[in-house]
Design an enzyme around this catalytic site. Structure first.
Site, PDB file in Angstrom:
ATOM      1  N   HIS A   1       0.835  -1.208   0.000  1.00 20.79           N
ATOM      2  CA  HIS A   1       0.000   0.000   0.000  1.00 20.79           C
ATOM      3  C   HIS A   1       0.866   1.253   0.000  1.00 20.79           C
ATOM      4  CE1 HIS A   1       0.211   1.279   4.331  1.00 20.79           C
ATOM      5  NE2 HIS A   1       0.307  -0.006   4.591  1.00 20.79           N
TER       6      HIS A   1
ATOM      7  N   ASP B   1       6.057   1.712   6.876  1.00 17.60           N
ATOM      8  CA  ASP B   1       4.647   1.381   6.684  1.00 17.60           C
ATOM      9  C   ASP B   1       4.008   2.342   5.677  1.00 17.60           C
ATOM     10  OD1 ASP B   1       2.124   0.318   6.975  1.00 17.60           O
ATOM     11  OD2 ASP B   1       1.720   1.292   8.888  1.00 17.60           O
TER      12      ASP B   1
ATOM     13  N   GLU C   1      -5.228   2.092   2.297  1.00 18.67           N
ATOM     14  CA  GLU C   1      -5.182   0.907   3.163  1.00 18.67           C
ATOM     15  C   GLU C   1      -5.423   1.262   4.619  1.00 18.67           C
ATOM     16  OE1 GLU C   1      -3.146  -2.018   5.902  1.00 18.67           O
ATOM     17  OE2 GLU C   1      -2.762   0.113   5.586  1.00 18.67           O
ATOM     18  N   GLU C   2      -4.873   2.402   5.046  1.00 20.74           N
ATOM     19  CA  GLU C   2      -4.876   2.739   6.467  1.00 20.74           C
ATOM     20  C   GLU C   2      -6.250   3.093   7.016  1.00 20.74           C
ATOM     21  OE1 GLU C   2      -2.433   2.151   8.221  1.00 20.74           O
ATOM     22  OE2 GLU C   2      -0.525   2.576   7.254  1.00 20.74           O
TER      23      GLU C   2
ATOM     24  N   ASP D   1       3.626  -5.724   3.597  1.00 20.86           N
ATOM     25  CA  ASP D   1       3.265  -4.569   4.421  1.00 20.86           C
ATOM     26  C   ASP D   1       4.286  -4.447   5.546  1.00 20.86           C
ATOM     27  OD1 ASP D   1       2.076  -2.479   5.698  1.00 20.86           O
ATOM     28  OD2 ASP D   1       0.069  -3.350   5.763  1.00 20.86           O
TER      29      ASP D   1
ATOM     30  N   HIS E   1       2.936   4.670  12.122  1.00 18.57           N
ATOM     31  CA  HIS E   1       1.834   5.637  12.213  1.00 18.57           C
ATOM     32  C   HIS E   1       2.200   6.890  12.997  1.00 18.57           C
ATOM     33  CE1 HIS E   1      -1.175   2.072  11.574  1.00 18.57           C
ATOM     34  NE2 HIS E   1      -0.443   2.333  10.503  1.00 18.57           N
TER      35      HIS E   1
END
Length: 365
Positions: free
Chosen positions: A174, A193, A227-228, A255, A331
């Protein structure tokens, strides 16, 4: 090479219809979204509710725009090998593996404040990445890079290397990123990520596209938007393929591939994945790397493989470790290039390249 004719016609209609919606600046959060946090747990939630799920680390799927009644949940299961057998074709390809392209692309991705799917940054980052991908395969006959337009600003991207048949092996990652503390506006380099998954795919794509291998099956590289926030991009694509009865053999999702444990171990995801393909994946790690494997589970909808699994297709995922939240920078604004182990990342180039060729097969094998 363009998509095969029946699929291309379907794709163009879908693409153009959504392009008009994009030009209208559709805000998908203007009304509540149907969110699924488990097989039987569905709720209509506001944007703030959804962001709170992200902050809490809850995994979920946004199924607002998915008509599951149109999908057969038992897609045709196409043959996969029981064990690796194409070492003579695959191992010579490893001499061409380099970290030059992954480093360059990750440095470029880091220049975006974030790659949030529903923003100008999200759209511009996907257009920039499409340019980078296109430059990798420029001038290579039969290969084309196609944007997949969604109902939100950020595009997904699909690259196809055609084989002798339209049976398709998918490698995916992603391209969006998110800051859990401020999803829309916070700094989110998203380098591990999932920048690391993106560049592994690009390096595999570069090597395969420039190789002399004659593939029996087609290989597609998918770079997913959104995706998130509920696997939006992969859900659109997987369900479109399912409705069109596209013959997908398996999806291998990457991922996060750059933040290993000590000692390094390849995590093998065991939930919402296909046991037979997962068995082959373990053997490929053993055959084509010097790493050990360790099984792990990540729960409902933890990455885009779940979209393919829910659509009735096989899916597998080799993790950077057997720890779901092993990277403490995930994140946040500190998920930057300084945290990446390129030595570890290149192991996943071996794994993805070998998996793709073993499952696709080559002429004369």
């Amino acid at each position: 090479m363009l998509f095969y004719a029946p699929f291309l016609a379907f794709f163009v209609v879908f693409h153009c219809g959504l392009a008009a919606r994009i030009q209208g600046n559709l805000d998908i959060y203007a009304s509540k979204r149907l969110i699924q946090t488990g097989p039987s747990d569905k709720k209509w939630l506001t944007k703030n509710d959804i962001f709170n799920l992200s902050r809490s680390g809850t995994k979920f799927r946004d199924i607002t725009d998915i008509d599951s009644s149109l999908i057969s949940l038992r897609q045709k299961q196409l043959h996969i090998p029981d064990q690796p057998s194409l070492q003579q074709a695959i191992k010579p390809l490893f001499t061409n593996i380099s970290d030059a392209l992954p480093r360059r692309v990750l440095e470029g991705m880091a220049k975006f404040h974030n790659r949030f799917f529903n923003s100008r940054n999200g759209r511009e980052s996907s257009l920039w990445l499409q340019q980078q991908i296109t430059s990798v395969v420029a001038g290579i006959g039969g290969v084309e890079v196609v944007p997949f337009v969604h109902s939100f600003p950020q595009n997904s991207i699909i690259t196809k290397i055609p084989g002798r048949s339209d049976e398709t092996v998918i490698l995916s990652a992603h391209l969006d990123s998110i800051n859990k503390f401020d999803p829309e506006h916070g700094s989110a380099p998203g380098i591990d990520d999932d920048g690391t998954g993106v560049v592994v795919l690009m390096e595999v794509m570069r090597i395969l596209a420039s190789s002399q291998l004659k593939l029996n099956r087609t290989i597609e590289f998918h770079f997913y938007a959104g995706e998130e926030v509920g696997l939006l991009g992969s859900a659109d694509i997987a369900h479109m393929y399912a409705k069109a009865m596209r013959p997908v053999v398996v999806d291998l999702q990457l991922d996060m591939t750059g933040f290993p444990t000590s000692p390094p171990v390849v995590g093998i995801l065991t939930d919402n994945t296909d046991p037979g393909s997962t068995s082959l994946l373990r053997q490929i790690v053993s055959e084509y790397t010097d790493l050990k494997t360790q099984d792990f589970s990540c729960g409902y909808a933890c990455s885009d493989h779940a979209s393919w699994f829910e659509a009735g297709y096989r899916a597998v995922l080799p993790g950077e470790s057997p720890l779901v939240t092993g990277n403490p920078h995930m994140h946040t604004s500190s998920d930057d290039i300084s945290t990446v182990s390129f030595q570890h990342l290149l192991h996943y180039v071996n794994i993805a390249l070998a998996f793709a060729v073993e499952v696709a097969g080559v002429t004369g094998s």
